[in-house]
Write a protein that holds these residues in place. Structure first.
Motif, short mmCIF file in Angstrom:
data_model
loop_
_atom_site.label_atom_id
_atom_site.label_comp_id
_atom_site.label_asym_id
_atom_site.label_seq_id
_atom_site.Cartn_x
_atom_site.Cartn_y
_atom_site.Cartn_z
N SER A 142 -10.79 -10.94 25.35
CA SER A 142 -11.13 -12.17 26.06
C SER A 142 -11.06 -13.39 25.15
O SER A 142 -10.36 -14.37 25.43
CB SER A 142 -12.53 -12.05 26.66
N GLU A 146 -6.66 -13.58 25.10
CA GLU A 146 -6.43 -14.41 26.29
C GLU A 146 -6.59 -15.90 25.99
O GLU A 146 -5.83 -16.72 26.50
CB GLU A 146 -7.38 -13.99 27.42
N ARG A 153 -6.63 -17.00 31.08
CA ARG A 153 -7.81 -16.17 31.30
C ARG A 153 -7.59 -15.24 32.48
O ARG A 153 -7.12 -15.66 33.53
CB ARG A 153 -9.04 -17.05 31.52
N GLY A 156 -9.63 -9.64 31.07
CA GLY A 156 -10.46 -9.53 29.87
C GLY A 156 -11.64 -10.47 29.91
O GLY A 156 -12.77 -10.09 29.57
N THR A 157 -11.40 -11.70 30.33
CA THR A 157 -12.48 -12.68 30.44
C THR A 157 -13.50 -12.26 31.48
O THR A 157 -14.72 -12.38 31.27
CB THR A 157 -11.90 -14.06 30.81
N ASP A 160 -15.57 -9.34 30.09
CA ASP A 160 -16.44 -9.85 29.02
C ASP A 160 -17.61 -10.63 29.59
O ASP A 160 -18.75 -10.52 29.11
CB ASP A 160 -15.63 -10.72 28.07
#
Length: 249
Positions: A142, A146, A153, A156-157, A160
């Motif tokens: 993230s 990313e 984004r 992953g964001t 996270d």
């Protein structure tokens, strides 16, 4: 002003009014009026567009999710930060894996904490350690991949943003849940875990680099470091409450 080479609609209508107007003549007048209108609209539009360019007025880009800057500004800021501050950028990137290091330590080095801490734990200690190991790559995905490489984004964001606050709350609540078992020094370490969210808040309030790199690195490192010291203290300081079998071994 009327664009050049525009047919004179008024004189055309005046000429037509001097005698009977056929159906074909009416159609011609309507077509001429439509043509004049389209040309006039195009002329006015070009004037407005030119004046907007002179005044520096540009179409606003869609803001990035979670930020006020446009996507291109958000992107360029990260390109510049990564280029201008390479050392602290890579320290920031690597710091994501401090979560994984603590998780591994909890499963190995700190495996020998007294059994009573496991029995009176808010959550399963080994299960939490596994989540910490997973959080390291998620945080890197993230915060680094990313945000600073693909600069888009995505999943992953999202992961996270779900895992990081959950693990933070569990770390603070779980260590305070051990309060009756902790020494004064250990209890102070448990209370110090609140510094993590405070640092994260300062990071969110700051938008400039390299300060943002420094604060986010401190956010990544602070809680795992305090957690490691706390687990080490617990593993060393509680021989008096170990089970007889553990004490004999």
């Amino acid at each position: 002003s009327i664009p050049p080479n525009t047919p004179d609609l008024v004189s055309g209508v005046a000429g037509a009014s001097q005698g009977p107007v056929s159906t074909g003549g009416r159609d011609s007048i309507v077509k001429m009026a439509n043509l004049n209108f389209l040309r006039l609209r195009k002329h006015i539009g070009s004037k407005v567009f030119t004046e907007a360019e002179v005044l520096g007025v540009k179409k606003k880009e869609k803001p990035v999710v979670g930020g006020g800057a446009s996507y291109s500004e958000w992107q360029q800021t990260r390109i510049n930060a990564r280029r201008d501050y390479p050392f602290i950028f890579w320290m920031y990137a690597i710091s994501s894996f401090t979560y994984s290091l603590l998780g591994l330590a909890m499963l190995t080095v700190y495996k020998d904490i007294p059994q009573i801490f496991r029995e009176q734990s808010l959550i399963n200690v080994d299960g939490y350690a596994v989540l910490l190991i997973i959080q390291g790559p998620i945080s890197f995905w993230s915060d680094t991949y990313e945000d600073f490489f693909i600069m888009k984004r995505g999943l992953g964001t999202l992961v996270d943003q779900l895992m990081a606050p959950t693990l933070t709350v569990l770390a603070i609540a779980g260590s305070m849940y051990w309060q009756p078992l902790l020494t004064v020094a250990e209890l102070n370490l448990a209370r110090a875990l609140i510094s993590g969210p405070i640092i994260f808040g300062l990071d969110r309030l700051n938008s400039g680099y390299p300060t943002k790199f420094f604060l986010h690195t401190l956010w990544h490192v602070s809680m795992p470091l305090i957690g490691a010291i706390l687990m080490r203290a617990i593993s060393m300081n509680h021989d008096d409450i170990r089970t007889p079998a553990t004490a004999e071994s």
